[in-house]
Design a protein around this motif. Structure first.
Motif, PDB file in Angstrom:
ATOM      1  N   ALA A 117       0.834  -1.198   0.000  1.00 33.88           N
ATOM      2  CA  ALA A 117       0.000   0.000   0.000  1.00 33.88           C
ATOM      3  C   ALA A 117       0.870   1.250   0.000  1.00 33.88           C
ATOM      4  CB  ALA A 117      -0.932  -0.015   1.212  1.00 33.88           C
ATOM      5  N   ALA A 160       2.027   1.866  -3.438  1.00 35.50           N
ATOM      6  CA  ALA A 160       0.913   2.377  -4.258  1.00 35.50           C
ATOM      7  C   ALA A 160       0.668   3.857  -3.982  1.00 35.50           C
ATOM      8  CB  ALA A 160      -0.360   1.571  -3.976  1.00 35.50           C
ATOM      9  N   GLY A 171       1.192   6.945  -6.521  1.00 39.02           N
ATOM     10  CA  GLY A 171       0.075   7.852  -6.798  1.00 39.02           C
ATOM     11  C   GLY A 171       0.471   9.292  -6.597  1.00 39.02           C
ATOM     12  N   LEU A 172       1.189   9.537  -5.497  1.00 37.27           N
ATOM     13  CA  LEU A 172       1.630  10.909  -5.228  1.00 37.27           C
ATOM     14  C   LEU A 172       2.565  11.386  -6.331  1.00 37.27           C
ATOM     15  CD1 LEU A 172       2.304  10.792  -1.384  1.00 37.27           C
ATOM     16  CD2 LEU A 172       0.470  11.988  -2.570  1.00 37.27           C
ATOM     17  N   SER A 178       2.615  10.359  -9.543  1.00 37.01           N
ATOM     18  CA  SER A 178       1.975  10.581 -10.847  1.00 37.01           C
ATOM     19  C   SER A 178       1.215  11.888 -10.866  1.00 37.01           C
ATOM     20  CB  SER A 178       1.032   9.422 -11.173  1.00 37.01           C
ATOM     21  OG  SER A 178      -0.151   9.520 -10.417  1.00 37.01           O
ATOM     22  N   GLY A 179       0.413  12.118  -9.832  1.00 36.03           N
ATOM     23  CA  GLY A 179      -0.300  13.385  -9.722  1.00 36.03           C
ATOM     24  C   GLY A 179      -1.241  13.628 -10.874  1.00 36.03           C
ATOM     25  N   GLY A 180      -2.130  14.568 -10.730  1.00 35.62           N
ATOM     26  CA  GLY A 180      -3.027  14.894 -11.824  1.00 35.62           C
ATOM     27  C   GLY A 180      -3.177  16.394 -11.920  1.00 35.62           C
ATOM     28  N   GLY A 220     -11.470  17.302  -3.121  1.00 39.51           N
ATOM     29  CA  GLY A 220     -11.926  17.028  -1.763  1.00 39.51           C
ATOM     30  C   GLY A 220     -13.117  16.106  -1.717  1.00 39.51           C
ATOM     31  N   PHE A 221     -14.006  16.370  -0.784  1.00 39.97           N
ATOM     32  CA  PHE A 221     -15.087  15.450  -0.509  1.00 39.97           C
ATOM     33  C   PHE A 221     -16.120  15.404  -1.624  1.00 39.97           C
ATOM     34  CE2 PHE A 221     -17.604  12.928   2.339  1.00 39.97           C
ATOM     35  CZ  PHE A 221     -16.631  12.409   3.177  1.00 39.97           C
ATOM     36  N   ALA A 222     -16.244  16.496  -2.363  1.00 47.12           N
ATOM     37  CA  ALA A 222     -17.258  16.542  -3.412  1.00 47.12           C
ATOM     38  C   ALA A 222     -16.829  15.683  -4.582  1.00 47.12           C
ATOM     39  CB  ALA A 222     -17.439  17.978  -3.877  1.00 47.12           C
ATOM     40  N   LEU A 227     -17.279   8.047  -9.609  1.00 44.56           N
ATOM     41  CA  LEU A 227     -16.411   9.119 -10.086  1.00 44.56           C
ATOM     42  C   LEU A 227     -15.445   8.594 -11.134  1.00 44.56           C
ATOM     43  CD1 LEU A 227     -15.611  12.033  -9.603  1.00 44.56           C
ATOM     44  CD2 LEU A 227     -14.072  11.254  -7.806  1.00 44.56           C
ATOM     45  N   LEU A 269     -13.664   8.151   3.873  1.00 46.28           N
ATOM     46  CA  LEU A 269     -12.756   9.201   4.333  1.00 46.28           C
ATOM     47  C   LEU A 269     -11.346   8.940   3.819  1.00 46.28           C
ATOM     48  CD1 LEU A 269     -13.996   9.623   8.031  1.00 46.28           C
ATOM     49  CD2 LEU A 269     -14.393  11.150   6.092  1.00 46.28           C
ATOM     50  N   PHE A 316     -11.152   9.596   0.013  1.00 42.90           N
ATOM     51  CA  PHE A 316     -11.093  11.010  -0.349  1.00 42.90           C
ATOM     52  C   PHE A 316      -9.782  11.643   0.091  1.00 42.90           C
ATOM     53  CE2 PHE A 316     -15.673  10.657  -1.023  1.00 42.90           C
ATOM     54  CZ  PHE A 316     -15.725  11.251  -2.267  1.00 42.90           C
ATOM     55  N   LEU A 355      -6.942  10.077   0.062  1.00 41.87           N
ATOM     56  CA  LEU A 355      -5.976   9.672  -0.963  1.00 41.87           C
ATOM     57  C   LEU A 355      -6.144  10.502  -2.233  1.00 41.87           C
ATOM     58  CD1 LEU A 355      -5.966   5.766  -0.658  1.00 41.87           C
ATOM     59  CD2 LEU A 355      -4.075   7.319  -0.183  1.00 41.87           C
ATOM     60  N   ALA A 382      -7.445  13.419  -2.480  1.00 39.42           N
ATOM     61  CA  ALA A 382      -7.089  14.823  -2.252  1.00 39.42           C
ATOM     62  C   ALA A 382      -5.580  14.994  -2.337  1.00 39.42           C
ATOM     63  CB  ALA A 382      -7.611  15.286  -0.893  1.00 39.42           C
ATOM     64  N   ALA A 383      -4.844  13.993  -1.819  1.00 39.96           N
ATOM     65  CA  ALA A 383      -3.385  14.071  -1.843  1.00 39.96           C
ATOM     66  C   ALA A 383      -2.851  13.815  -3.248  1.00 39.96           C
ATOM     67  CB  ALA A 383      -2.787  13.070  -0.867  1.00 39.96           C
ATOM     68  N   ALA A 384      -3.477  12.905  -3.965  1.00 39.08           N
ATOM     69  CA  ALA A 384      -3.023  12.559  -5.311  1.00 39.08           C
ATOM     70  C   ALA A 384      -4.230  12.519  -6.240  1.00 39.08           C
ATOM     71  CB  ALA A 384      -2.310  11.208  -5.302  1.00 39.08           C
ATOM     72  N   PRO A 385      -4.639  13.675  -6.763  1.00 40.26           N
ATOM     73  CA  PRO A 385      -5.854  13.728  -7.580  1.00 40.26           C
ATOM     74  C   PRO A 385      -5.794  12.739  -8.743  1.00 40.26           C
ATOM     75  CG  PRO A 385      -5.030  15.926  -7.156  1.00 40.26           C
ATOM     76  CD  PRO A 385      -3.991  14.971  -6.656  1.00 40.26           C
ATOM     77  N   LEU A 386      -6.907  12.082  -8.977  1.00 41.34           N
ATOM     78  CA  LEU A 386      -7.059  11.151 -10.095  1.00 41.34           C
ATOM     79  C   LEU A 386      -6.226   9.885  -9.958  1.00 41.34           C
ATOM     80  CD1 LEU A 386      -7.147  13.632 -13.082  1.00 41.34           C
ATOM     81  CD2 LEU A 386      -9.062  12.543 -11.924  1.00 41.34           C
ATOM     82  N   ALA A 387      -5.613   9.678  -8.803  1.00 47.18           N
ATOM     83  CA  ALA A 387      -4.813   8.463  -8.626  1.00 47.18           C
ATOM     84  C   ALA A 387      -5.737   7.327  -8.196  1.00 47.18           C
ATOM     85  CB  ALA A 387      -3.717   8.691  -7.604  1.00 47.18           C
ATOM     86  N   PHE A 388      -6.665   6.973  -9.079  1.00 44.77           N
ATOM     87  CA  PHE A 388      -7.633   5.927  -8.754  1.00 44.77           C
ATOM     88  C   PHE A 388      -6.945   4.590  -8.509  1.00 44.77           C
ATOM     89  CE2 PHE A 388     -10.257   9.023 -10.985  1.00 44.77           C
ATOM     90  CZ  PHE A 388     -11.311   9.123 -10.101  1.00 44.77           C
ATOM     91  N   THR A 434      -4.176   4.033  -7.126  1.00 37.28           N
ATOM     92  CA  THR A 434      -3.690   4.005  -5.737  1.00 37.28           C
ATOM     93  C   THR A 434      -4.820   3.581  -4.809  1.00 37.28           C
ATOM     94  OG1 THR A 434      -2.074   5.731  -6.179  1.00 37.28           O
ATOM     95  CG2 THR A 434      -2.726   5.414  -3.886  1.00 37.28           C
ATOM     96  N   VAL A 472      -4.547   0.203  -2.567  1.00 38.70           N
ATOM     97  CA  VAL A 472      -4.626   0.275  -1.107  1.00 38.70           C
ATOM     98  C   VAL A 472      -5.819  -0.559  -0.641  1.00 38.70           C
ATOM     99  CG1 VAL A 472      -5.062   1.786   0.863  1.00 38.70           C
ATOM    100  CG2 VAL A 472      -3.453   2.491  -0.907  1.00 38.70           C
ATOM    101  N   SER A 491     -22.322  18.103  -2.559  1.00 40.02           N
ATOM    102  CA  SER A 491     -21.042  17.764  -1.953  1.00 40.02           C
ATOM    103  C   SER A 491     -21.223  17.327  -0.499  1.00 40.02           C
ATOM    104  CB  SER A 491     -20.101  18.946  -2.034  1.00 40.02           C
ATOM    105  OG  SER A 491     -20.727  20.077  -1.472  1.00 40.02           O
TER     106      SER A 491
END
Lengths: 338, 423
Positions: A21, A24, A28-29, A31-33, A106-108, B56, B176, B179, B181, B183-189, B191, B195, B274
């Motif tokens: 994990a 992974a 992920g961190l 690659s970023g987007g 974020g959450f949305a 998403l 939680l 989200f 994950l 938020a820290a790495a956008p679009l890193a599905f 990951t 996990v 949201s």
């Protein structure tokens, strides 16, 4: 298995899972987007020095709904593009105000339409319902138009999708109007069908007049509307994703000519004579074209952007590779048409 | 992997809680129940983090429409219910509840890995999600059977309460974590999927390595031959079982799904979409906190009473939505009641079922009960949606409220006429 061996086995499994994990997450961190680095001042600089540029989204859709924006010079073709510090799925810009359709953070778990300035700073965020499809800003930056898929995900299957087109007041970042609520006439008849869908707005220079696609009863139409009047009238049939030429005399659009597998042929309509000119592009293009100048149009095809002559002559050529959603910024006061 | 240490701390917390409250008579849940709870907690973090990001992912990357996804999701839930019935029977027939459950957990774990590698093709993802739901369907009944078989009769309510509290903890933590994950790495599905896979693997590890299955009727009392598959349906001839199933199904038919309650709250309070996940977190959090107390109450004052009281709480949810209450007060009252309703009914129904289903068909009996109520709930959802469309949202709640009063009266009558046997 004894209790001790079980414990050993579990510790080994735990270690494997923690390491796996961890790797992974690190990957992920890495690659970023989101936009990493990139210039924050290049757009404002081009605007100030009136250097003609094309603003576009880099990357292709397989990287997700967003890509980093870039700015390429039109005056000196071939010079490397400048990466900008902003990522969008669709982008449009007019002097002073830009519209960026992007995934909310974020959450949305939705999308948002962000209004940004020449400094690329987001001034307003507007949550939107649906999947972003088209974005346009009026030439004076007064209004933005956003089309979203509410159901369905492609324009290709006629009648299988519904769209929602919202006009945004770029100053306040709030919704200004919904095209679905406009009074629409066809000839001298008021259209009242419930299945009216609008998409692909293009604004005239006065920011009041606009053109868009209206779909109703299984057919598509070009409508000409007035933002202030909240009205629109049908001008022509079989027009999708119109784009008004800089001189305001012609509309480039997708005309449905073929089977569902390759439905469209890019065509230019003369608004004075209603004469149609098919372009030399033979592939079926699903994009709202952007006029490079009064003679040439740009459009996205397979993750790249091509250019074709607006009078139907010549052959299409690659304009740039890897990107989409181009916005031409010539900064010149375009020939007034209205 | 901080969430693992979190869950362990939580487990310790539970143990302390249970130890502190344990009665001299030994009101402490068994090790098996706690370990199954831990398995569910870890697995639910894993599965809920995927469930949260899947729409998403499909819409953003795969080009699905949200509506199409919802439709597919509904179909899959139906398949899950039938799969549960089969696994309950298999667990009974071969007296292998642990292995059956482990198969279900294992399938779901593998699916998380598959999600990370199959790409974004619509049919490929659809197949993986279907397989994942099958895994969920397979594991539920044997797991509940193991909880009930490892627990003395007079503590069933608490045992299921402890399990559901831990399970729901995972369901709250999963979104939680997902989200956080993203938020820290956008679009890193990928990951998120990976996990999730490692967490699922850990959950299977806890089950396989630590949970010991107690056979139905230990030792010499075991019947000579395994029960026939028809044995499960013979259950329907048991008056008490039939009464419980009819009561459960009737009440489920009058149950508006949480989604509708959340939508009503959103409409009434004009909340942004949201905030939707937060509504889920709030009601689940209440459920989590109240599951154990509700189970204890059920053990002390009668599971049937607590079960029916739970539906009175649901009626309270409807009334709150219909009432002139507004603002935060409405939110707190409605979500609190919703969470309390879950605490008083979900695990308690299985505890009730465990008292009437003979041990040798415990898996099938609980599965059939679960399937009947979930199908009734599916029907209720469709009916609620239709009422809302044809009428109004408030009208649908009024109709469901009236139906719930009738169903509660009927269930009360059925349960009184066929009371649970004395321990």
């Amino acid at each position: 298995m004894t209790a001790a061996r079980r414990r050993t086995a579990f510790v080994a499994l735990l270690a494997l899972c923690v390491v796996g994990a961890g790797v992974a997450v690190l990957a992920g961190l890495g690659s970023g987007g989101a936009a990493k680095g990139g210039s924050t001042g290049a757009l404002a600089d081009a605007q100030q020095t009136r250097r003609p540029v094309v603003l576009y989204r880099t990357g292709d859709r397989s990287q997700g709904p967003g890509g980093q924006l870039a700015l390429a010079s039109l005056a000196q073709p071939g010079t490397p593009a400048t990466a900008l510090h902003l990522s969008c799925g669709r982008v449009s810009y007019a002097p002073g105000a830009g519209l960026c359709l992007t995934q909310a953070k974020g959450f949305a778990a939705g999308y948002e339409a962000d209004v940004f300035g020449a400094d690329l700073k987001v001034r307003h965020r507007l949550a939107v319902e649906g999947v972003p499809s088209r974005a346009r800003v009026s030439p004076d930056g007064r209004y933005g138009a956003v089309t979203l898929f509410v159901t369905g995900h492609s324009y290709a299957a006629a009648g299988q999708f519904s769209t929602d087109t919202t006009l945004i007041d770029m100053r306040s970042g709030r919704e200004a109007a919904q095209l679905e609520r406009f009074a629409v006439t066809k000839g001298d008849r008021q259209l009242t069908a419930l299945d009216m869908n609008f998409w692909g707005v293009t604004f005239a220079r006065d920011s009041d007049r606009f053109y868009a696609t209206l779909a109703t009863g299984g057919k598509t139409y070009l409508v000409e509307g007035s933002v202030r009047g909240r009205t629109a009238r049908v001008l022509h049939e079989n027009v999708e994703c119109p784009s008004l030429s800089p001189d305001g005399t012609r509309i480039a659009y997708k005309k449905r000519t073929g089977p569902a597998s390759r439905p469209w042929h890019l065509t230019v309509l003369d608004l004075a004579t209603m004469h149609e000119t098919p372009l030399a592009e033979t592939r079926s293009i699903d994009d709202q074209v952007e006029w490079l100048d009064d003679r040439r149009v740009l459009y996205g095809v397979g993750g790249d952007v091509d250019v074709a002559a607006a009078d139907g002559t010549g052959r299409p050529a690659r304009f740039f590779t890897g990107g989409g959603s181009p916005t031409v910024l010539s900064w010149a006061a375009r020939t007034p048409a209205s | 992997m901080y969430q693992v240490s979190d869950s362990k701390a939580l487990l310790r917390g539970h143990r302390r809680l249970l130890a502190a409250r344990s009665t001299p008579a030994g009101g402490r849940v068994s090790r098996t129940v706690v370990l199954l709870g831990l398995t569910s907690l870890i697995t639910d973090i894993s599965s809920e983090m995927v469930v949260t990001v899947l729409p998403l992912y499909l819409v953003a990357i795969g080009g699905f429409s949200p509506l199409a996804f919802g439709f597919i999701d509904g179909l899959y839930n139906g398949a899950t219910a039938l799969m549960g019935l089969a696994s309950g029977m298999i667990g009974d027939r071969f007296r292998r509840h642990k292995e059956t459950a482990a198969t279900g957990y294992g399938i779901s774990a593998v699916c998380k890995l598959l999600l990370a590698v199959v790409g974004t093709g619509v049919s490929a993802i659809g197949a993986v999600v279907l397989l994942d739901r099958a895994g969920k369907g397979i594991r539920t009944a044997p797991r509940d059977a193991m909880i009930s078989l490892a627990t003395p009769r007079d503590q069933l309510g608490m045992a299921f309460g402890v399990h559901r509290a831990m399970d729901t903890t995972g369901a709250v933590l999963g979104p939680l974590l997902a989200f956080a994950l993203l938020a820290a790495a956008p679009l890193a599905f990928h990951t998120v999927f990976l996990v999730s896979f490692f967490l699922a693997l850990l959950g299977v590890g806890v089950l396989v390595l630590f949970v010991e299955q107690r056979g139905p009727v230990a030792g010499a009392q075991a019947p000579e031959r395994p029960p026939a598959l028809s044995g499960a349906f013979a259950l329907l001839r048991l008056p008490r079982y039939r009464a419980l199933m009819c009561a459960g199904a009737a009440l489920s038919l009058a149950t508006a799904s949480d989604a509708f309650v959340f939508l009503a709250l959103q409409k009434e309070l004009d909340l942004g979409t949201s905030l939707f996940p937060l509504l889920f977190v709030a009601s689940s959090g209440t459920y989590m906190l109240l599951a154990v107390p509700a189970g204890r109450l059920a053990d002390r004052f009668g599971r049937g009473r607590v079960f029916l009281a739970g539906y009175a709480l649901l009626l309270g949810v409807y009334l709150a939505v219909l009432s002139p209450l507004g603002g935060w007060l409405l939110l707190v009252v409605a979500l609190g009641l919703l969470g309390a309703y879950y605490a008083a009914t979900d695990g308690v129904l299985m505890a009730l079922g465990s008292t009437v289903v003979p041990e040798e068909v415990r898996g099938s009996g609980l599965a059939l009960l679960g399937t009947a109520t979930s199908i009734a709930r599916l029907v209720a959802s469709v009916a609620f949606g239709a009422l809302w469309t044809l009428w109004t949202l408030n009208g649908a709640f009024i109709a469901f409220g009236a139906a719930l009063v009738v169903a509660t009266a009927l269930a009360g009558f059925l349960l009184v006429r066929a009371p649970e046997p004395a321990a």
